[in-house]
Write an enzyme that holds these catalytic residues in place. Structure first.
Site, PDB file in Angstrom:
ATOM      1  N   ALA A  64      19.462  20.358 -48.195  1.00 56.75           N
ATOM      2  CA  ALA A  64      19.699  19.081 -47.513  1.00 56.75           C
ATOM      3  C   ALA A  64      20.875  19.267 -46.567  1.00 56.75           C
ATOM      4  O   ALA A  64      21.758  20.113 -46.794  1.00 56.75           O
ATOM      5  CB  ALA A  64      20.004  18.000 -48.545  1.00 56.75           C
ATOM      6  N   GLY A 108      17.752  21.742 -51.500  1.00 52.55           N
ATOM      7  CA  GLY A 108      16.560  20.999 -51.085  1.00 52.55           C
ATOM      8  C   GLY A 108      15.479  21.910 -50.517  1.00 52.55           C
ATOM      9  O   GLY A 108      14.296  21.566 -50.556  1.00 52.55           O
ATOM     10  N   GLU A 111      13.657  23.038 -53.395  1.00 49.86           N
ATOM     11  CA  GLU A 111      12.972  21.871 -53.975  1.00 49.86           C
ATOM     12  C   GLU A 111      11.717  21.484 -53.181  1.00 49.86           C
ATOM     13  O   GLU A 111      10.702  21.140 -53.778  1.00 49.86           O
ATOM     14  CB  GLU A 111      13.958  20.696 -54.062  1.00 49.86           C
ATOM     15  CG  GLU A 111      15.020  20.954 -55.127  1.00 49.86           C
ATOM     16  CD  GLU A 111      16.171  19.955 -55.076  1.00 49.86           C
ATOM     17  OE1 GLU A 111      16.801  19.832 -54.007  1.00 49.86           O
ATOM     18  OE2 GLU A 111      16.425  19.290 -56.090  1.00 49.86           O
ATOM     19  N   GLU A 131      23.754  23.386 -55.561  1.00 50.04           N
ATOM     20  CA  GLU A 131      24.426  22.083 -55.395  1.00 50.04           C
ATOM     21  C   GLU A 131      25.701  21.987 -56.219  1.00 50.04           C
ATOM     22  O   GLU A 131      26.650  21.302 -55.821  1.00 50.04           O
ATOM     23  CB  GLU A 131      23.480  20.942 -55.785  1.00 50.04           C
ATOM     24  CG  GLU A 131      22.330  20.706 -54.819  1.00 50.04           C
ATOM     25  CD  GLU A 131      21.090  21.545 -55.102  1.00 50.04           C
ATOM     26  OE1 GLU A 131      21.183  22.532 -55.874  1.00 50.04           O
ATOM     27  OE2 GLU A 131      20.029  21.209 -54.552  1.00 50.04           O
TER      28      GLU A 131
HETATM   29  N1  CAA Z   1      23.525  21.699 -44.299  1.00 49.77           N
HETATM   30  C1  CAA Z   1      24.071  21.677 -43.058  1.00 49.77           C
HETATM   31  N2  CAA Z   1      24.354  22.776 -42.361  1.00 49.77           N
HETATM   32  C2  CAA Z   1      24.104  23.980 -42.929  1.00 49.77           C
HETATM   33  C3  CAA Z   1      23.550  24.078 -44.221  1.00 49.77           C
HETATM   34  C4  CAA Z   1      23.251  22.864 -44.911  1.00 49.77           C
HETATM   35  N3  CAA Z   1      22.670  22.850 -46.123  1.00 49.77           N
HETATM   36  N4  CAA Z   1      23.434  25.395 -44.530  1.00 49.77           N
HETATM   37  C5  CAA Z   1      23.872  26.091 -43.459  1.00 49.77           C
HETATM   38  N5  CAA Z   1      24.293  25.243 -42.490  1.00 49.77           N
HETATM   39  C6  CAA Z   1      24.869  25.560 -41.181  1.00 49.77           C
HETATM   40  C7  CAA Z   1      26.303  26.033 -41.326  1.00 49.77           C
HETATM   41  O1  CAA Z   1      27.176  24.942 -41.418  1.00 49.77           O
HETATM   42  C8  CAA Z   1      26.472  26.840 -40.055  1.00 49.77           C
HETATM   43  O2  CAA Z   1      26.683  25.951 -38.980  1.00 49.77           O
HETATM   44  P1  CAA Z   1      27.822  26.300 -37.863  1.00 49.77           P
HETATM   45  O3  CAA Z   1      27.325  27.565 -37.219  1.00 49.77           O
HETATM   46  O4  CAA Z   1      27.779  25.104 -36.947  1.00 49.77           O
HETATM   47  O5  CAA Z   1      29.106  26.484 -38.601  1.00 49.77           O
HETATM   48  C9  CAA Z   1      25.092  27.449 -39.846  1.00 49.77           C
HETATM   49  O6  CAA Z   1      24.175  26.662 -40.615  1.00 49.77           O
HETATM   50  C10 CAA Z   1      25.006  28.884 -40.337  1.00 49.77           C
HETATM   51  O7  CAA Z   1      25.442  28.908 -41.709  1.00 49.77           O
HETATM   52  P2  CAA Z   1      26.482  29.992 -42.266  1.00 49.77           P
HETATM   53  O8  CAA Z   1      27.481  30.347 -41.208  1.00 49.77           O
HETATM   54  O9  CAA Z   1      27.020  29.449 -43.552  1.00 49.77           O
HETATM   55  O10 CAA Z   1      25.510  31.215 -42.516  1.00 49.77           O
HETATM   56  P3  CAA Z   1      25.707  32.429 -43.551  1.00 49.77           P
HETATM   57  O11 CAA Z   1      24.658  33.411 -43.196  1.00 49.77           O
HETATM   58  O12 CAA Z   1      27.121  32.880 -43.616  1.00 49.77           O
HETATM   59  O13 CAA Z   1      25.355  31.793 -45.000  1.00 49.77           O
HETATM   60  C11 CAA Z   1      24.097  30.447 -46.547  1.00 49.77           C
HETATM   61  C12 CAA Z   1      24.047  31.362 -45.307  1.00 49.77           C
HETATM   62  C13 CAA Z   1      24.458  31.250 -47.786  1.00 49.77           C
HETATM   63  C14 CAA Z   1      22.669  29.882 -46.694  1.00 49.77           C
HETATM   64  C15 CAA Z   1      25.116  29.302 -46.336  1.00 49.77           C
HETATM   65  O14 CAA Z   1      24.876  28.689 -45.073  1.00 49.77           O
HETATM   66  C16 CAA Z   1      25.079  28.225 -47.374  1.00 49.77           C
HETATM   67  O15 CAA Z   1      25.563  28.426 -48.469  1.00 49.77           O
HETATM   68  N6  CAA Z   1      24.507  27.037 -47.035  1.00 49.77           N
HETATM   69  C17 CAA Z   1      24.508  25.873 -47.920  1.00 49.77           C
HETATM   70  C18 CAA Z   1      23.500  26.037 -49.038  1.00 49.77           C
HETATM   71  C19 CAA Z   1      23.567  24.826 -49.950  1.00 49.77           C
HETATM   72  O16 CAA Z   1      24.584  24.522 -50.556  1.00 49.77           O
HETATM   73  N7  CAA Z   1      22.414  24.097 -50.085  1.00 49.77           N
HETATM   74  C20 CAA Z   1      22.331  22.914 -50.926  1.00 49.77           C
HETATM   75  C21 CAA Z   1      22.553  21.673 -50.108  1.00 49.77           C
HETATM   76  S1  CAA Z   1      22.670  20.209 -51.112  1.00 49.77           S
HETATM   77  C22 CAA Z   1      21.069  19.773 -51.428  1.00 49.77           C
HETATM   78  O17 CAA Z   1      20.128  20.409 -51.016  1.00 49.77           O
HETATM   79  C23 CAA Z   1      20.870  18.534 -52.266  1.00 49.77           C
HETATM   80  C24 CAA Z   1      19.484  18.299 -52.738  1.00 49.77           C
HETATM   81  O18 CAA Z   1      19.124  18.731 -53.803  1.00 49.77           O
HETATM   82  C25 CAA Z   1      18.538  17.479 -51.999  1.00 49.77           C
END
Ligand code: CAA
Length: 257
Positions: A64, A108, A111, A131
Site C-alpha cells: 500500500a 499489500g 495480499e 507492515e
Molecule cells: N509506498 C510508497 N512508496 C514506496 C513504497 C510504498 N509501499 N515502496 C517503495 N516506495 C518508493 C520509495 O519511497 C522510493 O521513492 P523515492 O524514489 O521517491 O524516494 C521508491 O519507491 C523506490 O524505493 P526504494 O528507494 O526504497 O527502493 P529499494 O530498492 O532501496 O528498496 C524495497 C525496495 C525493499 C521494496 C523498499 O522500497 C521497501 O521496503 N518498501 C516498502 C515495503 C513495505 O513496507 N510495504 C508494506 C506497505 S504497508 C501495507 O501494504 C499495508 C497493507 O497491508 C494494505
C-alpha cells in the site's frame, strides 16, 4: 482507466499490468481502482476466459502507498472503508485471476497476489508482510490468507519478523503454484491462462467457486456444494460436447453454454 494500470487482451486472456515504476508499484486508490475497472471490463467481455494480474519484471507491488496513509487518523481509514471499499474487487471477480509475480510482492502487494486464484512466480520474486516494521499490521488479508496458504508457523514467522521469502521457499510452502525463469514469466503465465480460457467458461467458473468453498466452509458443506455443482454441470451443452468429443476421439468445441 488509470494511467498506472495497463490492460491488454491476448487472445482469450486479459492482462492487467500495474505500472507505477517511480513508486515500485505502490498501491494507491488510482492503481486499485484501475485494477478494478480492468477486471470489470474483462469480466463483462464474453471473449475473455481468464485474467492475469502482473507488475514489471522488477516489482509486482511494494505494498500500500505509505505516503498516502502515513498521516491517517482512525476516521480517515474507517469512514471511507479503506481497503474494503475497492481492494476487495479482486476477490469478487468470478473469472479466474492469476497473479504473475516478479520481484517484490510486499505488504499489500503480497495480499493482492493472494486475493488472486493462484500465484505464478518468477525466479526473482520476493514475498513478505513487512507492515510490522512500519508500526502496523497487514490490512488486506495477510494475516488470514497467508496462514491458509502456508500454515500458521510460517505465516507467524513472516508477519512477526517482516522478513522476505524467495520464490523457491514460497513454492515449497504452497504460496506459489509454479516458478518460471524471470524473462519467461509472462509468456508461460499467458500460455497457462490460454489453456484455462479454452475450456468451457461456466465450468471454469464452477471449478473456481468450488475450490474457494474449501476455504469458506466445513468439509461436509464443501463436498455438498461440489456434488450439487457437479450434478448441475450435466445441464450444460458443454458437458455433452466434452464427453461426446472424448467418445468420438476429437477435440471438443465448447460454446460456454
Ligand atoms: N509506498 C510508497 N512508496 C514506496 C513504497 C510504498 N509501499 N515502496 C517503495 N516506495 C518508493 C520509495 O519511497 C522510493 O521513492 P523515492 O524514489 O521517491 O524516494 C521508491 O519507491 C523506490 O524505493 P526504494 O528507494 O526504497 O527502493 P529499494 O530498492 O532501496 O528498496 C524495497 C525496495 C525493499 C521494496 C523498499 O522500497 C521497501 O521496503 N518498501 C516498502 C515495503 C513495505 O513496507 N510495504 C508494506 C506497505 S504497508 C501495507 O501494504 C499495508 C497493507 O497491508 C494494505
Amino acid at each position: 482507466m488509470s494511467e498506472n494500470v495497463i490492460a491488454e487482451t491476448h487472445g482469450k486472456v486479459g492482462l492487467i499490468r500495474i505500472n507505477r515504476p517511480e513508486a515500485l508499484n505502490a498501491l494507491n486508490n488510482e492503481v486499485i481502482d484501475g485494477i478494478g475497472d480492468a477486471l470489470t471490463s474483462f469480466e463483462a467481455d464474453a471473449g475473455i476466459g481468464c485474467i492475469v494480474l502482473t507488475g514489471s519484471s522488477k516489482v509486482f507491488a511494494a505494498g500500500a502507498d505509505i505516503g498516502f496513509m502515513k498521516d491517517f487518523g482512525y476516521m480517515d481509514a474507517y469512514q471511507p472503508d479503506f481497503i474494503t471499499r475497492n481492494w476487495e474487487r479482486i476477490r469478487t471477480c468470478r473469472k479466474p485471476v492469476i497473479a504473475a509475480v516478479a520481484g517484490y510482492a510486499l505488504g499489500g502487494g503480497c495480499e493482492i497476489a493472494m486475493m488472486c486464484d493462484m500465484i505464478y512466480a518468477a525466479e526473482n520474486a520476493k514475498f513478505g508482510q513487512p507492515e510490522i516494521k512500519l508500526g502496523t499490521l497487514p490490512g488486506a488479508g495477510g494475516t488470514q490468507r497467508l496462514p491458509r496458504a502456508v500454515g500458521k508457523a510460517k505465516a507467524m514467522d513472516l508477519c512477526l519478523t517482516g522478513r522476505m521469502m524467495d520464490a523457491a521457499e514460497a513454492e515449497k510452502c504452497g504460496l506459489v503454484a509454479r516458478i518460471f525463469p524471470t524473462d519467461k514469466l509472462i509468456e508461460e503465465t499467458l500460455a497457462a491462462a490460454q489453456v484455462i480460457a479454452a475450456y468451457s467458461l461456466p465450468v471454469v467458473m464452477m471449478v473456481k467457486e468450488a475450490v474457494n468453498r474449501a476455504y469458506e466452509s466445513s468439509l461436509a458443506e464443501g463436498l455438498l456444494f461440489e456434488r450439487r455443482t457437479f450434478h448441475a454441470s450435466f445441464a450444460l451443452d458443454d458437458q455433452k460436447e466434452g464427453m461426446a468429443a472424448f467418445s468420438e476421439k476429437r477435440k471438443p468445441r465448447f460454446r460456454n453454454r
